[in-house]
Design an enzyme around this catalytic site. Structure first.
Site, PDB file in Angstrom:
ATOM      1  N   CYS A  55      -2.776   8.898   3.107  1.00 46.01           N
ATOM      2  CA  CYS A  55      -1.540   8.915   1.515  1.00 46.01           C
ATOM      3  C   CYS A  55      -2.904   8.992   0.546  1.00 46.01           C
ATOM      4  O   CYS A  55      -3.534   8.772  -0.345  1.00 46.01           O
ATOM      5  CB  CYS A  55      -1.812   6.824   1.592  1.00 46.01           C
ATOM      6  SG  CYS A  55      -2.657   5.559   2.442  1.00 46.01           S
ATOM      7  N   GLU A 103       0.752  -1.399  -0.403  1.00 43.54           N
ATOM      8  CA  GLU A 103       0.119   0.197   0.275  1.00 43.54           C
ATOM      9  C   GLU A 103       0.791   1.449  -0.018  1.00 43.54           C
ATOM     10  O   GLU A 103       1.445   1.376   1.311  1.00 43.54           O
ATOM     11  CB  GLU A 103      -0.856   0.061   1.346  1.00 43.54           C
ATOM     12  CG  GLU A 103      -1.987  -1.276   1.379  1.00 43.54           C
ATOM     13  CD  GLU A 103      -3.274  -1.235   0.284  1.00 43.54           C
ATOM     14  OE1 GLU A 103      -3.360  -0.465  -0.087  1.00 43.54           O
ATOM     15  OE2 GLU A 103      -3.811  -1.984   0.019  1.00 43.54           O
TER      16      GLU A 103
HETATM   17  P1  NAD Z   1       8.175   5.178   4.771  1.00 39.54           P
HETATM   18  O1  NAD Z   1       8.304   4.432   3.531  1.00 39.54           O
HETATM   19  O2  NAD Z   1       8.966   6.039   4.896  1.00 39.54           O
HETATM   20  O3  NAD Z   1       8.615   4.219   6.085  1.00 39.54           O
HETATM   21  C1  NAD Z   1       7.075   3.295   6.304  1.00 39.54           C
HETATM   22  C2  NAD Z   1       7.688   1.766   6.912  1.00 39.54           C
HETATM   23  O4  NAD Z   1       9.276   1.325   6.278  1.00 39.54           O
HETATM   24  C3  NAD Z   1       8.479   2.078   8.216  1.00 39.54           C
HETATM   25  O5  NAD Z   1       7.869   1.181   9.157  1.00 39.54           O
HETATM   26  C4  NAD Z   1       9.984   2.209   7.632  1.00 39.54           C
HETATM   27  O6  NAD Z   1      10.734   2.429   9.407  1.00 39.54           O
HETATM   28  C5  NAD Z   1      10.221   1.093   7.067  1.00 39.54           C
HETATM   29  N1  NAD Z   1      11.454   1.336   6.154  1.00 39.54           N
HETATM   30  C6  NAD Z   1      11.962   2.230   5.921  1.00 39.54           C
HETATM   31  N2  NAD Z   1      12.960   2.204   5.474  1.00 39.54           N
HETATM   32  C7  NAD Z   1      12.811   0.634   4.813  1.00 39.54           C
HETATM   33  C8  NAD Z   1      13.790  -0.401   5.066  1.00 39.54           C
HETATM   34  N3  NAD Z   1      15.193  -0.105   4.038  1.00 39.54           N
HETATM   35  N4  NAD Z   1      13.457  -1.966   5.052  1.00 39.54           N
HETATM   36  C9  NAD Z   1      12.379  -2.299   5.903  1.00 39.54           C
HETATM   37  N5  NAD Z   1      11.385  -0.803   6.173  1.00 39.54           N
HETATM   38  C10 NAD Z   1      11.812   0.137   6.057  1.00 39.54           C
HETATM   39  O7  NAD Z   1       6.991   5.971   5.091  1.00 39.54           O
HETATM   40  P2  NAD Z   1       6.228   6.750   6.052  1.00 39.54           P
HETATM   41  O8  NAD Z   1       7.091   7.925   5.866  1.00 39.54           O
HETATM   42  O9  NAD Z   1       6.123   6.150   7.224  1.00 39.54           O
HETATM   43  O10 NAD Z   1       4.808   6.664   5.621  1.00 39.54           O
HETATM   44  C11 NAD Z   1       4.391   8.037   4.642  1.00 39.54           C
HETATM   45  C12 NAD Z   1       3.946   6.833   3.400  1.00 39.54           C
HETATM   46  O11 NAD Z   1       3.146   5.839   3.614  1.00 39.54           O
HETATM   47  C13 NAD Z   1       3.207   8.164   1.936  1.00 39.54           C
HETATM   48  O12 NAD Z   1       4.118   7.834   1.280  1.00 39.54           O
HETATM   49  C14 NAD Z   1       1.720   7.371   2.218  1.00 39.54           C
HETATM   50  O13 NAD Z   1       1.554   8.154   1.105  1.00 39.54           O
HETATM   51  C15 NAD Z   1       2.290   6.291   2.461  1.00 39.54           C
HETATM   52  N6  NAD Z   1       0.950   5.010   2.797  1.00 39.54           N
HETATM   53  C16 NAD Z   1       0.299   4.469   2.382  1.00 39.54           C
HETATM   54  C17 NAD Z   1      -0.679   3.803   2.723  1.00 39.54           C
HETATM   55  C18 NAD Z   1      -1.868   3.449   1.694  1.00 39.54           C
HETATM   56  O14 NAD Z   1      -2.656   2.634   2.189  1.00 39.54           O
HETATM   57  N7  NAD Z   1      -1.054   2.985   0.294  1.00 39.54           N
HETATM   58  C19 NAD Z   1      -1.625   4.394   3.922  1.00 39.54           C
HETATM   59  C20 NAD Z   1      -0.305   5.441   4.765  1.00 39.54           C
HETATM   60  C21 NAD Z   1       0.342   5.673   3.783  1.00 39.54           C
END
Ligand code: NAD
Length: 484
Positions: A290, A256
């Protein structure tokens, strides 16, 4: 954390195999209150070793968990759901303290998060296989639905409760066990859910939680062959990194990812309804969702009227700490978020956009951002291409329906979209033309447990919620019985 009625919900340890543990290295990560930038506390900075231990714990709990009857698993999920609602105020306070959103919104998120636990407790009872008529008379064929196995659950900071339950509830209902890696910015909501899951009687090892910085935890989840599936919500950048990392061991994936939602207002729309929808879609969670309207496209004939009505409402918004009553916009999650929002606004102003809202009084604290309406937005601006993830409403002007559809679809993302019209034929034409996983017609919200949630194009793979949500955690097994 002060003011919690049940202080045991605040945990500063990870959860592995039913034990609350620190990192082997003794390292910790500070968790900051975005309203003040002061530390709320710490959590263990876990790495590969703890993640392996959590995966092993999930694997050893898996055998007994999948053998429980679906009704037994459903009853445990129901108990977890009941505890979430019983502790709604505390869970909301933890959420607001680490994430910043207004307390009423945090309560809304807990109810929304709990709704997935209830829904999938009910769905657990309906994991039905099916029979297939055999092409030969000496054979019978049935299709069994079986759990995928151990799942890695990686979640973002913007919905620290609901993004976990939306994944963990269907996983557990299906018979899977999980290792959760919450965002390093918002681990306490996840840990409180872990406390309540234990209290509900969900056995040790079924839910494990590893905290800390993401790289080493993520590498282990990607590489470890015991993990059969990764379910991720977060940015498209990290989603595609996980997809590459999961390729070697051919794991199933649900992703997502980010969006760039268009919100289209046609000149035959009910403008007051459109304003209400825009406020929900654009300004909820300070614009950090998102499915948030990133580009508001308004037809020329109603552009000025819509802009004026939206501006009046945005001017009335209060910015402040989420715990303060009456606050509409809390602090942004961190300084990187503030800088991105400012960069988008400065870029838009340099390219001809204009701010038409008043500058509100901002409280002390570096992470507050004024909610804005910008007129004169165009495709040349950064905010047309990237999620701004803040309370900035850019108004794009269009003339024709075709132009609106082309503008709306002109993005590599395809998560949510919204449009407002009172014309039935247009409603069908535009609804079918929008290349998004979710379309809201005359509504600014598309997220509820009963409907499939997810994106197309670079917004991801798979669906959460609805009946489809549990299929993501099930494998089909064709079972052939011959020689009859
Ligand atoms: P992010 O991708 O920076 O982080 C998400 C998660 O991934 C966190 O737990 C982070 O620690 C982890 N992560 C980061 N690097 C990683 C790696 N190398 N390996 C494994 N895990 C890793 O996103 P964010 O800033 O926390 O959230 C915002 C983003 O999420 C926005 O782009 C938003 O649109 C998206 N989002 C999407 C939905 C959906 O349902 N489509 C819902 C909420 C948020």
């Amino acid at each position: 954390m002060k003011n919690l009625k049940d202080k045991t919900l605040f945990r500063e340890a990870g959860l592995i195999g039913g034990r609350w543990v620190t990192a082997g290295s003794g390292k910790t990560v500070d968790v900051l209150d975005p309203a003040t930038q002061s530390a709320i506390g710490t959590v263990p900075d876990m790495a590969g070793t703890e993640t392996r231990a959590a995966i092993e714990a999930a694997a050893s709990a898996y055998g007994d968990w999948r053998k429980k009857t679906n009704a037994e698993r459903a009853a445990l999920l129901e108990a977890w759901h009941g505890l979430m609602l019983a502790h709604l105020d505390d869970l909301a306070l933890i959420l607001t303290t680490e994430q910043g959103k207004p307390l009423d919104e945090a309560k809304g998120e807990i109810r929304y998060g709990a709704s997935f636990v209830k829904w999938f407790a009910e769905e657990a009872r309906r994991i039905n296989g099916h029979t297939i008529p055999s092409p030969t008379s000496d054979r019978r064929i049935i299709v069994l639905k079986e759990p995928v196995g151990v799942c890695g659950i990686i979640t973002p900071w913007n919905f620290p409760n609901a993004m976990i339950t939306r994944k963990v509830a269907p996983a557990l209902a299906a018979g899977c066990t999980v290792v959760i890696k919450p965002s390093e910015f918002t681990p306490y909501s996840a840990l409180a859910l872990g406390v309540l899951a234990e209290r509900a009687g969900i056995p040790a090892g079924v839910i494990n939680i590893v905290t800390g910085m993401p790289a080493e935890i993520g590498n282990e989840i990607m590489a470890n062959e015991t993990v059969r599936k990764i379910s991720f919500t977060g940015s498209t950048r990290v989603g595609s990194l996980l997809m590459r990392g999961a390729a070697d061991s051919v794991k199933r994936l649900s992703l997502e990812l980010g969006g760039n939602a268009p919100f289209i207002v046609f000149d035959d729309a009910d403008l007051d309804l459109a304003i209400e929808g825009a406020l929900v879609s654009k300004f909820r969670n300070g614009g950090q969702t998102c499915v948030c309207a990133n580009r508001i496209l308004v037809q020329a004939r109603v552009y000025e009227t819509f802009a004026a009505k939206l501006t009046a409402r945005v001017n009335a918004m209060t910015v402040g700490p989420g715990t303060q009553p009456g606050v509409a916009i809390g602090p942004m999650i961190n300084m990187a978020a503030v800088e991105k929002i400012n960069r988008h606004v400065e870029d838009a102003l340099a390219k001809g956009a204009e701010i038409i809202t008043q500058k509100p009084a901002l409280p002390e604290g570096l992470q507050y951002v004024a909610p804005l309406v910008l007129t004169g937005a165009t495709n040349e601006m950064q905010l047309a291409d990237e999620e701004t993830f803040g309370p900035v409403a850019p108004l794009f002007r269009f003339e024709t329906e075709e132009e609106a559809i082309a503008l709306a679809n002109g993005t590599p993302y395809g998560l949510a979209s919204y449009f407002y019209t009172e014309n039935l034929k247009r409603a069908w034409r535009v609804g079918e033309a929008l290349e998004f996983g979710m379309v809201g017609l005359n509504t600014g919200s598309v997220s509820m447990e009963v409907a499939p949630f997810g994106g197309v194009k670079q917004s991801g793979l798979g669906r959460e919620g609805a009946q489809a949500g549990i299929e993501e955690y099930l494998e089909m097994k064709s079972f052939h019985m011959g020689g009859l």
